[in-house]
Write an enzyme that holds these catalytic residues in place. Structure first.
Site, PDB file in Angstrom:
ATOM      1  N   GLU A  50       8.401  -5.571  35.023  1.00 30.06           N
ATOM      2  CA  GLU A  50       6.953  -5.776  35.028  1.00 30.06           C
ATOM      3  C   GLU A  50       6.552  -7.118  34.390  1.00 30.06           C
ATOM      4  OE1 GLU A  50       7.588  -1.286  35.111  1.00 30.06           O
ATOM      5  OE2 GLU A  50       8.409  -2.973  33.961  1.00 30.06           O
ATOM      6  N   PHE A 112       3.879  12.274  28.375  1.00 24.41           N
ATOM      7  CA  PHE A 112       5.004  11.449  28.832  1.00 24.41           C
ATOM      8  C   PHE A 112       4.487  10.148  29.453  1.00 24.41           C
ATOM      9  CE2 PHE A 112       7.981  10.312  32.322  1.00 24.41           C
ATOM     10  CZ  PHE A 112       9.069   9.955  31.527  1.00 24.41           C
ATOM     11  N   GLN A 113       5.017   9.060  28.980  1.00 25.20           N
ATOM     12  CA  GLN A 113       4.653   7.713  29.434  1.00 25.20           C
ATOM     13  C   GLN A 113       3.154   7.433  29.293  1.00 25.20           C
ATOM     14  OE1 GLN A 113       6.446   6.901  33.309  1.00 25.20           O
ATOM     15  NE2 GLN A 113       8.335   6.250  32.289  1.00 25.20           N
ATOM     16  N   LYS A 162      -4.080   8.831  36.975  1.00 22.43           N
ATOM     17  CA  LYS A 162      -3.514   9.267  38.250  1.00 22.43           C
ATOM     18  C   LYS A 162      -4.472  10.173  39.028  1.00 22.43           C
ATOM     19  CE  LYS A 162       0.726  11.201  40.268  1.00 22.43           C
ATOM     20  NZ  LYS A 162       2.092  11.730  39.969  1.00 22.43           N
ATOM     21  N   MET A 477      15.669 -26.491  21.603  1.00 22.32           N
ATOM     22  CA  MET A 477      14.579 -26.971  20.763  1.00 22.32           C
ATOM     23  C   MET A 477      14.672 -26.418  19.347  1.00 22.32           C
ATOM     24  SD  MET A 477      12.065 -29.040  20.628  1.00 22.32           S
ATOM     25  CE  MET A 477      11.350 -29.398  22.236  1.00 22.32           C
TER      26      MET A 477
END
Length: 563
Positions: A50, A112-113, A162, A477
């Site tokens: 993602e 969940f999630q 959802k 760097m």
């Protein structure tokens, strides 16, 4: 007509002219993915992660000026977008990030999630929403796109549970103006109204006409506002040298005689000395970042400062502006161009040319493969007609110093947040948005390792991206800072050669080319450019190579170390 939330989502994207989504599916966005299956008008690009999707949408947006769109599931899918959102926020990139959320009946129950992504992203978005009623979905999506592209652009997040995606509601199509028009006077606040701008415009015209040693400091806002032509007219009319911030690369053609180079920590002698000696500094679409200013007390200490920006919050935030001009850059520059006096070349221009001639930024450790030579040769071979994305670190600075950018939206890099791992994802978005242009991502091996999994996206969609890795087997760097400022205590910055990039490329079905000396550079870069397919070009450089000049912490920009 009555549609499900998922169907409304698709119709609203069509209204907005969004034809590409970058994303990764998951349980709480399955209704949307089910509807995406039924449409051919919106292309979904499946990334490896993602974060890669968000960087790809960012690269899409920066290279086109359009709004980039991301779709991710809830929980870890949503949190994986955070770095990409922050990157876009710092550089004023228009994104709309859609995240799935658990159904409303179990929201707030540590399901969940489940994660409160709107609270997490509040500090790094222009606005964000959670849609709890399908009847408000279309309105919210339209508002999110308008917010992302208007005024000072930036990312907006929309969280959609959802069950809202599955609920039904009446949908009324709308005709949306998807042009990037912005309100003429910027943000309408009492202290920044039209009368204030007109008063300050008179003061600015007088200051410009009376200045003997002007300097234009151009930032990324010039590109965002599509004001590059107005900037060119302005500079040529008052015969002013032009220095660019990192985000301003390409805002002013770098082959123009008035261009002085990058300004700030890794800026050229001409730009930094011009800033230190000018009597009028005209900042246009720039925010006076600490990487530009160095020691605030000594920055442009002898100059009157005009600051032109669409965002009133930026004016006076870091450096005091004697004459603030808050408005859309294109409009403000047009008004100035109509009324300022035409000037002649002066002793100031001669002094700038002398500074430019004394110090081109090419100092390098004398070894077999010179990073400046690589980038210069790449610039010569491509003639500025490609899109360059970069990672962050030495590779980014060498590119900014040595590639000649002639057009806006051809240099795409993470400036404000400095996100390692940004460039490869951004190159994917830029390539999909600009199929007629070659896209090249310049990376260091440290940044490349972070998100190299996005090679699978390049392979899956057969994107002809050149991945140029300047491999010094170190975090270049950070190692450079340890060398210069931390008594050469090289802790955790040597990466070694335990990863064979040629084998890694081959594992993804991508061709690999390795360069080990200067005399191979032109031939092998041309070979890569001639290949109408993805290729990883690895350049083996010495770990002792450094970026010069560099301004030590707390120092004035006129006191840069030059070798």
């Amino acid at each position: 007509m009555k549609l499900t939330g998922a169907q409304i989502f698709i119709e609203c994207l069509k209204e907005q002219g969004a034809d590409v989504i970058f994303g990764y599916p998951g349980g709480t966005v399955l209704p949307i993915y089910d509807e995406l299956y039924n449409t051919t008008e919106i292309k979904h690009i499946l990334t490896a992660h993602e974060q890669g999707a968000t960087h790809a949408a960012d690269g899409y947006a920066r290279s086109t000026g359009k709004v980039g769109v991301v779709l991710a599931t809830s929980g870890p899918g949503a949190t994986n977008t955070v770095t990409g959102i922050a990157t876009a926020y710092m550089d004023s990139v228009p994104l709309v990030v859609f995240t799935g959320q658990v159904p409303l009946p179990i929201l707030g129950r540590s399901s969940f999630q489940e994660v409160d992504i709107t609270s997490m992203t509040a500090p790094i978005t222009k606005d964000n929403y959670i849609v709890k009623d399908v009847k408000k979905l279309a309105q919210t999506i339209r508002e999110a796109f308008k917010n992302a592209r208007s005024g000072r652009p930036g990312p907006v997040l929309v969280d959609i549970p959802k069950d809202v995606q599955m609920d039904t509601s009446e949908y009324e199509p709308a005709v949306i103006d998807t042009s990037n028009k912005r309100i003429e006077w910027g943000f309408h606040r009492d202290e920044w109204n039209q009368e204030a701008l007109k008063r300050n415009l008179e003061r600015a015209i007088e200051a410009i006409n009376n200045a003997e040693k002007p300097l234009i400091y151009a930032g990324g806002g010039v590109i965002i506002a599509e004001a590059c032509d107005e900037l060119m007219t302005f500079a040529e009319k008052i015969k002013s040298p032009v220095a660019c911030s990192l985000m301003g690369m390409g805002a002013f053609s770098q082959d123009h005689p008035f261009y002085t180079g990058l300004i700030g920590m890794h800026g050229t002698r001409a730009s930094n000395r011009a800033a230190s000696n000018c009597d009028l500094l005209i900042a246009i679409g720039a925010r006076f970042s600490d990487r530009v200013v160095g020691n605030v007390k000594t920055f442009a200490a002898n100059a009157k400062i005009i600051h032109i920006d669409i965002d009133p919050a930026e004016i006076g935030k870091n450096v005091f502006a004697h004459i603030p001009l808050c408005g859309h850059l294109k409009n403000v520059l047009s008004m100035l161009n109509e009324r300022i006096d035409e000037k002649k070349l002066s002793s100031w221009n001669k002094q700038i040319d002398e500074w430019k001639g004394v110090f081109p930024p090419k100092f390098t450790y004398k070894h077999t493969l010179n990073p400046h030579y690589i980038i210069e040769k790449l610039s010569d071979l491509t003639k500025g007609e490609v899109i360059i994305t970069t990672e962050v670190g030495q590779n980014q600075m060498w590119t900014a110093q040595s590639y000649v950018f002639k057009k806006p939206r051809t240099f795409i890099s993470s400036g404000g947040l400095g996100t390692m791992g940004y460039g490869l994802g951004a190159s994917i978005g830029a390539c999909i948005a600009n199929p007629d242009k070659r896209v090249i991502n310049v990376a260091g091996d440290g940044s490349f390792r972070m998100n190299s999994t996005e090679l699978v996206t390049i392979s899956r969609y057969k994107l002809p991206i050149i991945q140029l890795v300047l491999n010094n087997h170190a975090l270049g760097m950070v190692r450079q800072w340890q060398d210069l400022f931390y008594e050469k205590k090289f802790n955790s910055t040597k990466l070694g050669n335990d990863v064979d990039l040629m084998k890694l490329a081959d594992a993804y079905g991508i061709k690999g080319i390795r360069i080990t000396s200067d005399d191979e550079v032109e031939e092998k870069l041309q070979q890569a450019l001639n290949m109408n397919e993805a290729v990883v070009v690895e350049c083996i450089i010495d770990e002792r190579e450094m970026v010069f000049p560099i301004v030590p912490p707390g120092a004035s920009i006129q006191d840069a170390l030059e070798e």
